[in-house]
Design a protein around this motif. Structure first.
Motif, mmCIF file in Angstrom:
data_model
loop_
_atom_site.group_PDB
_atom_site.id
_atom_site.type_symbol
_atom_site.label_atom_id
_atom_site.label_comp_id
_atom_site.label_asym_id
_atom_site.label_seq_id
_atom_site.Cartn_x
_atom_site.Cartn_y
_atom_site.Cartn_z
ATOM 1 N N PRO A 79 0.820 -1.203 0.000
ATOM 2 C CA PRO A 79 0.000 0.000 0.000
ATOM 3 C C PRO A 79 0.863 1.265 0.000
ATOM 4 C CG PRO A 79 -0.890 -1.605 1.522
ATOM 5 C CD PRO A 79 0.434 -2.135 1.060
ATOM 6 N N ASN A 107 0.733 1.944 -5.851
ATOM 7 C CA ASN A 107 -0.381 1.177 -5.293
ATOM 8 C C ASN A 107 -1.158 2.079 -4.348
ATOM 9 O OD1 ASN A 107 -2.136 -0.548 -4.034
ATOM 10 N ND2 ASN A 107 -0.587 -2.041 -3.423
ATOM 11 N N TYR A 154 -9.244 0.525 -11.349
ATOM 12 C CA TYR A 154 -10.543 0.201 -10.747
ATOM 13 C C TYR A 154 -10.472 -1.019 -9.840
ATOM 14 C CZ TYR A 154 -15.408 -1.188 -10.321
ATOM 15 O OH TYR A 154 -16.628 -1.567 -9.829
ATOM 16 N N ARG A 155 -9.879 -2.096 -10.350
ATOM 17 C CA ARG A 155 -9.881 -3.353 -9.596
ATOM 18 C C ARG A 155 -8.842 -3.410 -8.480
ATOM 19 N NH1 ARG A 155 -11.143 -5.011 -14.715
ATOM 20 N NH2 ARG A 155 -9.053 -5.609 -15.348
ATOM 21 N N HIS A 156 -7.700 -2.726 -8.665
ATOM 22 C CA HIS A 156 -6.596 -2.903 -7.713
ATOM 23 C C HIS A 156 -6.029 -1.595 -7.156
ATOM 24 C CE1 HIS A 156 -6.524 -7.123 -8.837
ATOM 25 N NE2 HIS A 156 -6.498 -6.754 -10.097
ATOM 26 N N GLY A 157 -6.513 -0.445 -7.609
ATOM 27 C CA GLY A 157 -5.987 0.828 -7.114
ATOM 28 C C GLY A 157 -4.592 1.135 -7.615
ATOM 29 N N SER A 214 -4.089 1.307 -3.108
ATOM 30 C CA SER A 214 -5.036 0.490 -2.346
ATOM 31 C C SER A 214 -4.480 0.201 -0.958
ATOM 32 C CB SER A 214 -5.310 -0.821 -3.083
ATOM 33 O OG SER A 214 -4.223 -1.715 -2.920
ATOM 34 N N ASP A 215 -5.236 -0.596 -0.198
ATOM 35 C CA ASP A 215 -4.788 -0.966 1.145
ATOM 36 C C ASP A 215 -4.262 -2.404 1.208
ATOM 37 O OD1 ASP A 215 -7.183 -2.259 0.791
ATOM 38 O OD2 ASP A 215 -8.144 -1.452 2.589
ATOM 39 N N THR A 216 -4.046 -3.015 0.032
ATOM 40 C CA THR A 216 -3.519 -4.376 -0.012
ATOM 41 C C THR A 216 -2.350 -4.461 -0.994
ATOM 42 O OG1 THR A 216 -5.082 -5.026 -1.736
ATOM 43 C CG2 THR A 216 -5.758 -5.437 0.540
#
Length: 145
Positions: free
Chosen positions: A39, A96, A69-72, A98-100
């Motif tokens: 992240p 990245n 959209y799917r993974h940030g 996202s938070d993953t």
């Protein structure tokens, strides 16, 4: 338009995925091992591509909407510009958001490439600018009625 390209990746050349697409997909070249983006981490991902962009044009490196959209996954300097006089390897600065964790695999489509004409300008110093309806209205000023 025809552009010289060297492909040291073993993956397909950048290609349009539909008949009316503006951008060509570009693939990651990671023969040694995948790259894990935690992240808020960023990494410069090689493509194995070397371009000879004609004078008066640029190649714009843009995010892929599906990855966003799917993974940030985005591109830090979006759009990135490849100038006509650059001859080094095309690399993509992924981030990245996202938070993953996200793992970038060899051969994965990581960005889009758009080739566009551009103009060079000569600035003309002035004391005044012409009037417009918008004037100096800044961020959000045209959509608040």
């Amino acid at each position: 338009m025809s552009i010289n390209i060297i492909n040291r990746s073993g993956h397909p050349l950048p290609a349009y995925q539909t008949a009316h697409a503006a951008g060509m997909d570009v693939y990651a070249h990671l023969p040694a091992e995948p790259v894990t983006l935690g992240p808020l981490q960023r990494a410069l991902i090689p493509t194995g591509l070397f371009l000879e962009i004609p004078e008066g044009y640029e190649a714009q490196v843009r995010p892929r909407s599906g990855l966003a959209y799917r993974h940030g996954i985005g591109i830090v300097n979006s759009p990135g510009t490849i100038d006509a006089d650059y001859r080094g390897e095309l690399k993509v600065l992924l981030v990245n958001l996202s938070d993953t964790d996200f793992v970038v695999q060899d051969g994965e489509r990581i960005a889009q490439l758009v080739v566009a004409r551009h103009e060079r300008v000569a600035w003309q110093a002035a004391e005044e600018l012409s009037e417009t309806q918008r004037g100096a209205g800044g961020y959000g000023s045209t959509g608040t009625k």
